[in-house]
Design an enzyme around this catalytic site. Sequence first.
Site, PDB file in Angstrom:
ATOM      1  N   ASP A  13     -48.584 -13.477   9.183  1.00 29.10           N
ATOM      2  CA  ASP A  13     -49.002 -13.368  10.619  1.00 29.10           C
ATOM      3  C   ASP A  13     -50.247 -13.062  11.104  1.00 29.10           C
ATOM      4  O   ASP A  13     -50.788 -12.321  10.171  1.00 29.10           O
ATOM      5  CB  ASP A  13     -47.761 -12.408  11.390  1.00 29.10           C
ATOM      6  CG  ASP A  13     -47.727 -11.096  10.892  1.00 29.10           C
ATOM      7  OD1 ASP A  13     -48.173 -10.842   9.811  1.00 29.10           O
ATOM      8  OD2 ASP A  13     -47.840 -10.098  11.916  1.00 29.10           O
ATOM      9  N   GLU A  19     -46.283  -8.145   9.634  1.00 32.09           N
ATOM     10  CA  GLU A  19     -47.222  -7.083   9.333  1.00 32.09           C
ATOM     11  C   GLU A  19     -48.114  -6.405  10.673  1.00 32.09           C
ATOM     12  O   GLU A  19     -48.269  -5.267  10.869  1.00 32.09           O
ATOM     13  CB  GLU A  19     -48.313  -7.428   8.262  1.00 32.09           C
ATOM     14  CG  GLU A  19     -49.055  -6.208   7.590  1.00 32.09           C
ATOM     15  CD  GLU A  19     -50.135  -5.978   8.456  1.00 32.09           C
ATOM     16  OE1 GLU A  19     -50.868  -5.022   8.214  1.00 32.09           O
ATOM     17  OE2 GLU A  19     -50.675  -6.838   9.246  1.00 32.09           O
TER      18      GLU A  19
END
Length: 398
Positions: A86, A148
């Site tokens: 991400d 994350e």
Amino acid sequence: MSSSVASYPSSSRAWLEQLVSFNTVSSNSNLALIDYIEAALADLANTPGQPITTERIPNDDGSKTNLLVRIGPDVEGGVVLSGHTDVVPVEGQQWSSDPFTVVEREGRLYGRGTTDMKGFIASCLANVPHWRQLPLKRPLLLALSYDEEIGCVGAPRMIERLATRSDRPAVAIIGEPTMLQAINRQKGITDLMTRITGLEAHSSQIPDGVSAIHVAGKLISKIDAIMEELSGGDAVNPAYNVPYSTLHVGTIKGGTAVNIMAGHCSFEWEIRDLPEYGFDTVFERFQHYAAALEAELRERAPSVSIDTSPVVETVPGLNSLDDAPALKFLLPMLDNRTTGAVAFATEAGQFQRAGFSAVICGPGDIAVAHKPDEYLDIAQLDKADALMQKIGDAMTRD
């Protein structure tokens, strides 16, 4: 971006262009990106070489997933290379080019996630064909996580799975941007929400009410005072550029009108703790003050309350000794053989908490991460490729 894989991307540059083209901002799914990676690996697995296996570890609703990839034999003692898929949003940022298209300018590759941290993942994937041709005695594993950037949410269930597999690795390398320096210390982070319930009253009748906003102001002043105490006390570590635990209030909401004493107020804040000092030690200072303030205010208004809870699970810090297996493995391969400490959060502490020897090391400069015109120096990507080849060679030795 192609919806199918015609051939395995031939270089880390080609892989980076593909990875960046997927808009994997944390509010979006990462499934299309994982599909692409899995399809490319499946095509590669049909050619001669070391075996490739993949396993997905999804979130609860299946909208996102971690991916574990193994190259080589199904035995313990290998190395896991960990990266998150991400990226942070681009809204409100002024980019010189499309953030989801890699553009080269003056030896730099611009695009969202080039440094944080698709450049590392690209280098790993580009080296899989090379690794497959080696006589590997221990496996290389890729651990690709989701979410994350919003609190290291996805990695724990993947790490838990990795700890129980027959190919449990000996060393974890988390490829966050460190300019390829080995980082063995990282602050922990806890994101907190404090909610205050006051007592509404007309602002001309101050004794009749308790303003939740004013209470929040006292609590925020205390947060600042705690940080000031920590900055001048014994709980410091000069290895960090900010050598003490920090506290920071990021958002605050409350009140309904200027002439109404606020009945509710909330603020979101964080503690970035030195791992050797710990979150609890810092948080207890705040809680002690908040409990005393709440008790005092309840003498006037029994309904007043101050409640603080974590927004997401605490991300633990990393505190690795200089003779840790991860460092002993990685340092001889690096141009810069010094260690360091960082204040930003990574998944390294989660690996360490699960019993893995972990180190943070990846291409790129954290100073350009999350900013408009994020970039990765081509020279850094080339050095990452060289490191990946050394890591692969190490897996051929007993």
